[in-house]
Design an enzyme around this catalytic site. Sequence first.
Site, PDB file in Angstrom:
ATOM      1  N   ARG A 164     -23.102  25.180 -70.533  1.00 35.91           N
ATOM      2  CA  ARG A 164     -21.706  25.460 -70.919  1.00 35.91           C
ATOM      3  C   ARG A 164     -21.555  25.804 -72.405  1.00 35.91           C
ATOM      4  NH1 ARG A 164     -21.777  25.006 -66.194  1.00 35.91           N
ATOM      5  NH2 ARG A 164     -20.139  24.168 -64.841  1.00 35.91           N
ATOM      6  N   SER A 238     -13.391  21.453 -65.269  1.00 34.79           N
ATOM      7  CA  SER A 238     -14.048  20.265 -65.828  1.00 34.79           C
ATOM      8  C   SER A 238     -13.632  20.104 -67.280  1.00 34.79           C
ATOM      9  CB  SER A 238     -15.567  20.411 -65.778  1.00 34.79           C
ATOM     10  OG  SER A 238     -16.010  20.537 -64.463  1.00 34.79           O
ATOM     11  N   GLU A 335     -15.724  19.697 -72.586  1.00 31.02           N
ATOM     12  CA  GLU A 335     -16.168  21.066 -72.298  1.00 31.02           C
ATOM     13  C   GLU A 335     -15.150  22.089 -72.806  1.00 31.02           C
ATOM     14  OE1 GLU A 335     -16.330  24.079 -68.862  1.00 31.02           O
ATOM     15  OE2 GLU A 335     -17.226  22.233 -68.108  1.00 31.02           O
TER      16      GLU A 335
HETATM   17  N1  EPU Z   1     -18.528  12.644 -58.579  1.00 30.28           N
HETATM   18  C1  EPU Z   1     -17.853  11.442 -58.406  1.00 30.28           C
HETATM   19  N2  EPU Z   1     -16.505  11.407 -58.573  1.00 30.28           N
HETATM   20  C2  EPU Z   1     -15.783  12.503 -58.912  1.00 30.28           C
HETATM   21  C3  EPU Z   1     -16.464  13.725 -59.099  1.00 30.28           C
HETATM   22  C4  EPU Z   1     -17.831  13.766 -58.933  1.00 30.28           C
HETATM   23  O1  EPU Z   1     -18.452  10.413 -58.095  1.00 30.28           O
HETATM   24  O2  EPU Z   1     -14.565  12.377 -59.049  1.00 30.28           O
HETATM   25  C5  EPU Z   1     -20.001  12.673 -58.420  1.00 30.28           C
HETATM   26  C6  EPU Z   1     -20.479  12.793 -56.993  1.00 30.28           C
HETATM   27  O3  EPU Z   1     -21.562  11.908 -56.863  1.00 30.28           O
HETATM   28  C7  EPU Z   1     -21.008  14.185 -56.852  1.00 30.28           C
HETATM   29  C8  EPU Z   1     -21.431  14.505 -58.258  1.00 30.28           C
HETATM   30  O4  EPU Z   1     -20.536  13.771 -59.099  1.00 30.28           O
HETATM   31  O5  EPU Z   1     -22.084  14.222 -55.996  1.00 30.28           O
HETATM   32  C9  EPU Z   1     -21.290  15.971 -58.595  1.00 30.28           C
HETATM   33  O6  EPU Z   1     -19.974  16.411 -58.312  1.00 30.28           O
HETATM   34  P1  EPU Z   1     -19.630  17.947 -58.123  1.00 30.28           P
HETATM   35  O7  EPU Z   1     -20.567  18.582 -57.178  1.00 30.28           O
HETATM   36  O8  EPU Z   1     -18.163  18.060 -57.840  1.00 30.28           O
HETATM   37  O9  EPU Z   1     -19.968  18.578 -59.530  1.00 30.28           O
HETATM   38  P2  EPU Z   1     -19.657  18.095 -60.999  1.00 30.28           P
HETATM   39  O10 EPU Z   1     -20.945  17.693 -61.645  1.00 30.28           O
HETATM   40  O11 EPU Z   1     -18.556  17.113 -61.014  1.00 30.28           O
HETATM   41  C10 EPU Z   1     -20.147  20.462 -61.987  1.00 30.28           C
HETATM   42  C11 EPU Z   1     -19.489  21.436 -62.904  1.00 30.28           C
HETATM   43  C12 EPU Z   1     -18.391  22.210 -62.184  1.00 30.28           C
HETATM   44  C13 EPU Z   1     -19.014  22.931 -61.002  1.00 30.28           C
HETATM   45  C14 EPU Z   1     -19.695  21.900 -60.097  1.00 30.28           C
HETATM   46  C15 EPU Z   1     -20.453  22.551 -58.970  1.00 30.28           C
HETATM   47  C16 EPU Z   1     -19.677  20.545 -65.134  1.00 30.28           C
HETATM   48  C17 EPU Z   1     -18.983  19.895 -66.281  1.00 30.28           C
HETATM   49  N3  EPU Z   1     -18.940  20.764 -64.052  1.00 30.28           N
HETATM   50  O12 EPU Z   1     -19.159  19.479 -61.648  1.00 30.28           O
HETATM   51  O13 EPU Z   1     -17.909  23.186 -63.082  1.00 30.28           O
HETATM   52  O14 EPU Z   1     -18.030  23.648 -60.270  1.00 30.28           O
HETATM   53  O15 EPU Z   1     -20.663  21.128 -60.860  1.00 30.28           O
HETATM   54  O16 EPU Z   1     -21.570  23.204 -59.472  1.00 30.28           O
HETATM   55  O17 EPU Z   1     -20.865  20.860 -65.238  1.00 30.28           O
HETATM   56  C18 EPU Z   1     -16.278  23.621 -64.756  1.00 30.28           C
HETATM   57  O18 EPU Z   1     -17.212  23.726 -65.553  1.00 30.28           O
HETATM   58  O19 EPU Z   1     -15.072  23.775 -65.123  1.00 30.28           O
HETATM   59  C19 EPU Z   1     -16.562  23.273 -63.379  1.00 30.28           C
HETATM   60  C20 EPU Z   1     -15.595  23.070 -62.473  1.00 30.28           C
END
Ligand code: EPU
Length: 339
Positions: A164, A238, A335
């Site tokens: 990012r 995010s 971010e």
């Molecule tokens: N999780 C929780 N609670 C929550 C959210 C997530 O426990 O409220 C845990 C779960 O265990 C889940 C893991 O986090 O398995 C990952 O969650 P998710 O797949 O939703 O992805 P993320 O790590 O929360 C990142 C990116 C997103 C992107 C998704 C999918 C960042 C900061 N965010 O989110 O990007 O869409 O992966 O690849 O890296 C953005 O940058 O604006 C964004 C939305």
Amino acid sequence: MQIKLDASLKAYNTFGLNVTAKYLAKVHSTDEIKQILNSPEAKDIAIIPLGGGSNVLLTKNLDALVVLNKIEGITLEKEDDEYYYVTAGSGVGWHEFVLHCIHKGWGGVENLSLIPGSVGAAPMQNIGAYGVELKDVFWFAEAMELSTQLTLKFKKDDCHFGYRTSIFKTRLKNQTIITKVGFKLNKEHKVNTNYGAINDELVRMGINDPSISDISQAVIKIRQSKLPDPAKIGNSGSFFKNPLVDMVLFEELKSRYPEIPSYQVDDEKVKVPAGWLIESAGWKGTTVGNRYGVHENQALVLVNYGGATGEDIYELSELIIDDIIAKYGIHLEREVNIY
Ligand code: EPU
């Protein structure tokens, strides 16, 4: 060309925050950027480029000339045996670009479906989702240097892409306006379904040999189920980055919270989902006076239900950062770009 005075930015940031810019101008070409930069209004004032406004938190009225980028156009520049070489104006909506590629049968960006914002912001943030990052399909970017009005060309290595981040968000912040982005899209593209949630969604859709269009549909479904639509609820995706955590600290956390999710980065570091940390600390779905808060389906997303100021949301993010340090010893980084 019109330069508006004390213009509201409410319609131009996805948090829907009602702050003003001292001056606001829309540009449709590099020539128009030059005209704006040579105008009397541009003298002795900060220039802030804005794309889709989907990754900013505006905490105050901006004593600046805000340049709204509306440079359009998608072009197949050339192709060889291996690649399609495509360029897009930096003001093109990112999802519009993705849909164009899918319509043409060009694979590579389908996992990045429905990400808000513009093509120009994509390299700045090195946007990423579901196992793909912008840098994987990046060819070059053109950006006008504000101090010289020269158009500079940045190849992949020049951009210092990271998680990012890129040179445009760090060393060159507010010093250039990205005007065009080039993409190199592999003709032998293999769809990327490594991210668990995509596979689960494809199974639900009854698809076992997915096309790029199927992947896009699956990603759209996942995003719509977890992430609030900025057209309905103010947010900037995010709000925090997923932190890199030292192995020693992680092992200690793992013994306290055996269920903690993580992705191994190297021998010394793991990435821990900030969403999990924030949810486990009890913040998910909390609101302040029903005006703003932490989204109920994805704790990584701060939301403005209406009536919040940028300062309110900034202060909430401070509280969360402090709480996560106190509970887990992990420092969350934002971010979004704060102004
Ligand atoms: N999780 C929780 N609670 C929550 C959210 C997530 O426990 O409220 C845990 C779960 O265990 C889940 C893991 O986090 O398995 C990952 O969650 P998710 O797949 O939703 O992805 P993320 O790590 O929360 C990142 C990116 C997103 C992107 C998704 C999918 C960042 C900061 N965010 O989110 O990007 O869409 O992966 O690849 O890296 C953005 O940058 O604006 C964004 C939305």
